[in-house]
Design a protein around this motif. Sequence first.
Motif, PDB file in Angstrom:
ATOM      1  N   ARG A   1       0.818  -1.225   0.000  1.00 20.38           N
ATOM      2  CA  ARG A   1       0.000   0.000   0.000  1.00 20.38           C
ATOM      3  C   ARG A   1       0.851   1.274   0.000  1.00 20.38           C
ATOM      4  O   ARG A   1       0.323   2.368  -0.059  1.00 20.38           O
ATOM      5  CB  ARG A   1      -0.914   0.029   1.227  1.00 20.38           C
ATOM      6  N   LEU A   2       2.163   1.130   0.063  1.00 18.53           N
ATOM      7  CA  LEU A   2       3.055   2.288   0.118  1.00 18.53           C
ATOM      8  C   LEU A   2       3.044   3.032  -1.209  1.00 18.53           C
ATOM      9  O   LEU A   2       3.125   2.430  -2.278  1.00 18.53           O
ATOM     10  CB  LEU A   2       4.482   1.838   0.446  1.00 18.53           C
ATOM     11  N   ARG A   3       2.915   4.343  -1.146  1.00 20.14           N
ATOM     12  CA  ARG A   3       2.909   5.204  -2.333  1.00 20.14           C
ATOM     13  C   ARG A   3       3.735   6.443  -2.055  1.00 20.14           C
ATOM     14  O   ARG A   3       3.875   6.870  -0.910  1.00 20.14           O
ATOM     15  CB  ARG A   3       1.485   5.665  -2.694  1.00 20.14           C
ATOM     16  N   ALA A   4       4.239   7.063  -3.123  1.00 25.64           N
ATOM     17  CA  ALA A   4       4.861   8.384  -3.044  1.00 25.64           C
ATOM     18  C   ALA A   4       3.818   9.386  -3.491  1.00 25.64           C
ATOM     19  O   ALA A   4       3.140   9.179  -4.500  1.00 25.64           O
ATOM     20  CB  ALA A   4       6.090   8.449  -3.938  1.00 25.64           C
ATOM     21  N   CYS A   5       3.648  10.452  -2.750  1.00 27.91           N
ATOM     22  CA  CYS A   5       2.698  11.495  -3.112  1.00 27.91           C
ATOM     23  C   CYS A   5       3.322  12.352  -4.211  1.00 27.91           C
ATOM     24  O   CYS A   5       4.460  12.797  -4.082  1.00 27.91           O
ATOM     25  CB  CYS A   5       2.364  12.359  -1.900  1.00 27.91           C
ATOM     26  N   HIS A   6       2.579  12.553  -5.284  1.00 24.83           N
ATOM     27  CA  HIS A   6       3.095  13.339  -6.405  1.00 24.83           C
ATOM     28  C   HIS A   6       2.335  14.639  -6.603  1.00 24.83           C
ATOM     29  O   HIS A   6       2.319  15.196  -7.695  1.00 24.83           O
ATOM     30  CB  HIS A   6       3.121  12.491  -7.679  1.00 24.83           C
ATOM     31  N   ALA A   7       1.740  15.137  -5.529  1.00 24.17           N
ATOM     32  CA  ALA A   7       1.139  16.469  -5.592  1.00 24.17           C
ATOM     33  C   ALA A   7       2.273  17.479  -5.726  1.00 24.17           C
ATOM     34  O   ALA A   7       3.399  17.210  -5.289  1.00 24.17           O
ATOM     35  CB  ALA A   7       0.334  16.740  -4.331  1.00 24.17           C
ATOM     36  N   PRO A   8       2.009  18.614  -6.328  1.00 22.60           N
ATOM     37  CA  PRO A   8       3.060  19.624  -6.443  1.00 22.60           C
ATOM     38  C   PRO A   8       3.679  19.943  -5.084  1.00 22.60           C
ATOM     39  O   PRO A   8       2.968  20.119  -4.100  1.00 22.60           O
ATOM     40  CB  PRO A   8       2.323  20.843  -7.008  1.00 22.60           C
ATOM     41  N   ARG A   9       4.983  19.947  -5.036  1.00 26.06           N
ATOM     42  CA  ARG A   9       5.791  20.301  -3.867  1.00 26.06           C
ATOM     43  C   ARG A   9       5.775  19.266  -2.749  1.00 26.06           C
ATOM     44  O   ARG A   9       6.401  19.476  -1.719  1.00 26.06           O
ATOM     45  CB  ARG A   9       5.394  21.685  -3.324  1.00 26.06           C
ATOM     46  N   CYS A  10       5.079  18.165  -2.883  1.00 21.77           N
ATOM     47  CA  CYS A  10       5.053  17.163  -1.814  1.00 21.77           C
ATOM     48  C   CYS A  10       6.169  16.142  -2.027  1.00 21.77           C
ATOM     49  O   CYS A  10       6.472  15.767  -3.160  1.00 21.77           O
ATOM     50  CB  CYS A  10       3.702  16.446  -1.743  1.00 21.77           C
ATOM     51  N   VAL A  11       6.780  15.698  -0.940  1.00 18.27           N
ATOM     52  CA  VAL A  11       7.869  14.719  -1.012  1.00 18.27           C
ATOM     53  C   VAL A  11       7.617  13.542  -0.069  1.00 18.27           C
ATOM     54  O   VAL A  11       8.518  12.787   0.252  1.00 18.27           O
ATOM     55  CB  VAL A  11       9.226  15.385  -0.669  1.00 18.27           C
ATOM     56  N   ARG A  12       6.363  13.378   0.354  1.00 17.98           N
ATOM     57  CA  ARG A  12       6.022  12.372   1.356  1.00 17.98           C
ATOM     58  C   ARG A  12       5.722  11.007   0.747  1.00 17.98           C
ATOM     59  O   ARG A  12       5.283  10.901  -0.388  1.00 17.98           O
ATOM     60  CB  ARG A  12       4.789  12.825   2.142  1.00 17.98           C
ATOM     61  N   TYR A  13       5.914   9.975   1.568  1.00 19.11           N
ATOM     62  CA  TYR A  13       5.406   8.632   1.288  1.00 19.11           C
ATOM     63  C   TYR A  13       4.199   8.435   2.192  1.00 19.11           C
ATOM     64  O   TYR A  13       4.116   9.031   3.269  1.00 19.11           O
ATOM     65  CB  TYR A  13       6.464   7.572   1.595  1.00 19.11           C
ATOM     66  N   PHE A  14       3.265   7.599   1.765  1.00 17.77           N
ATOM     67  CA  PHE A  14       2.076   7.334   2.573  1.00 17.77           C
ATOM     68  C   PHE A  14       1.570   5.942   2.270  1.00 17.77           C
ATOM     69  O   PHE A  14       1.954   5.321   1.280  1.00 17.77           O
ATOM     70  CB  PHE A  14       0.987   8.387   2.300  1.00 17.77           C
ATOM     71  N   LEU A  15       0.674   5.439   3.140  1.00 16.76           N
ATOM     72  CA  LEU A  15       0.013   4.154   2.901  1.00 16.76           C
ATOM     73  C   LEU A  15      -1.368   4.432   2.351  1.00 16.76           C
ATOM     74  O   LEU A  15      -2.161   5.148   2.969  1.00 16.76           O
ATOM     75  CB  LEU A  15      -0.096   3.336   4.183  1.00 16.76           C
TER      76      LEU A  15
ATOM     77  N   TRP B   1      -3.202  10.855  -3.033  1.00 14.45           N
ATOM     78  CA  TRP B   1      -2.301  11.774  -2.359  1.00 14.45           C
ATOM     79  C   TRP B   1      -2.256  11.470  -0.872  1.00 14.45           C
ATOM     80  O   TRP B   1      -3.158  10.851  -0.322  1.00 14.45           O
ATOM     81  CB  TRP B   1      -2.767  13.219  -2.583  1.00 14.45           C
ATOM     82  N   CYS B   2      -1.224  11.982  -0.220  1.00 17.50           N
ATOM     83  CA  CYS B   2      -1.052  11.695   1.210  1.00 17.50           C
ATOM     84  C   CYS B   2      -2.063  12.425   2.079  1.00 17.50           C
ATOM     85  O   CYS B   2      -2.467  11.914   3.116  1.00 17.50           O
ATOM     86  CB  CYS B   2       0.368  12.017   1.648  1.00 17.50           C
ATOM     87  N   LYS B   3      -2.455  13.633   1.670  1.00 17.12           N
ATOM     88  CA  LYS B   3      -3.394  14.439   2.465  1.00 17.12           C
ATOM     89  C   LYS B   3      -4.368  15.136   1.519  1.00 17.12           C
ATOM     90  O   LYS B   3      -4.086  15.307   0.337  1.00 17.12           O
ATOM     91  CB  LYS B   3      -2.651  15.521   3.256  1.00 17.12           C
ATOM     92  N   ALA B   4      -5.480  15.575   2.071  1.00 16.36           N
ATOM     93  CA  ALA B   4      -6.469  16.298   1.268  1.00 16.36           C
ATOM     94  C   ALA B   4      -5.879  17.578   0.682  1.00 16.36           C
ATOM     95  O   ALA B   4      -6.166  17.939  -0.462  1.00 16.36           O
ATOM     96  CB  ALA B   4      -7.697  16.623   2.115  1.00 16.36           C
ATOM     97  N   SER B   5      -5.016  18.255   1.423  1.00 13.40           N
ATOM     98  CA  SER B   5      -4.415  19.493   0.906  1.00 13.40           C
ATOM     99  C   SER B   5      -3.547  19.213  -0.314  1.00 13.40           C
ATOM    100  O   SER B   5      -3.475  20.036  -1.226  1.00 13.40           O
ATOM    101  CB  SER B   5      -3.611  20.200   2.000  1.00 13.40           C
ATOM    102  N   CYS B   6      -2.901  18.058  -0.360  1.00 17.48           N
ATOM    103  CA  CYS B   6      -2.117  17.695  -1.544  1.00 17.48           C
ATOM    104  C   CYS B   6      -3.044  17.446  -2.732  1.00 17.48           C
ATOM    105  O   CYS B   6      -2.724  17.831  -3.860  1.00 17.48           O
ATOM    106  CB  CYS B   6      -1.271  16.456  -1.270  1.00 17.48           C
ATOM    107  N   GLY B   7      -4.176  16.805  -2.492  1.00 19.49           N
ATOM    108  CA  GLY B   7      -5.150  16.597  -3.558  1.00 19.49           C
ATOM    109  C   GLY B   7      -5.651  17.919  -4.107  1.00 19.49           C
ATOM    110  O   GLY B   7      -5.784  18.093  -5.320  1.00 19.49           O
TER     111      GLY B   7
END
Length: 199
Positions: free
Chosen positions: A155-169, A177-183
């Motif tokens: 389930r591990l993913r890299a968030c590809h929203a602009p400016r995001c560098v996080r990984y998330f499940l 995306w990792c968070k709603a703000s990234c979406g």
Amino acid sequence: MDDSLSRDARLALDLALTVRHDGHGGVADDLAEPTGLTAWVRAHPDVLPGSEAYVADDPALIAVRDLRAAVRALFARAVQPAEPSPADAARLLPVPEAVARLNAAAARTPTVPVLDWPDGADPVVRQEPQGGRVELTAVLAGAAIAFLASPDRQRLRACHAPRCVRYFLKEHPRQEWCKASCGNRARVARHHERHKKSA
């Protein structure tokens, strides 16, 4: 972090997430100085033994940052064929080096089996560090190994929203995306890109 995550998944993800977007288009490192590592360890009293009294020094900081580089390299491999986090794309450790670094860190604290058999309960065997001292990098490496070998890794993913560098499940099938703000940022960026092309 999601309460349903295992201790190991939470600890491994939290370590990786010490590299984050700085809010100004760059990347911030929560472990840039020993004080940052001290604060990070103390923020994890439920999963890091002795965290309340922990004080980082330069060698500990270097060891944890080296381990984090290995974890992020292996996270990048785990999300393939998707792209890794943009923070890592140009500077990933080779996978064999990352695996060797992770295994070496995990071996720094040998453990011994200890039997615990309280009255009225079944006996339980737990692993305790030999000599009673737990090395931070060994605990972190053990958590990362357990997470990477678990089904949660899928389930591990890299968030590809602009400016995001996080990984998330990924929690549900449509999550991108990792968070709603990234979406929201990703949708705004797509909207601007479509209008720019049509203009």
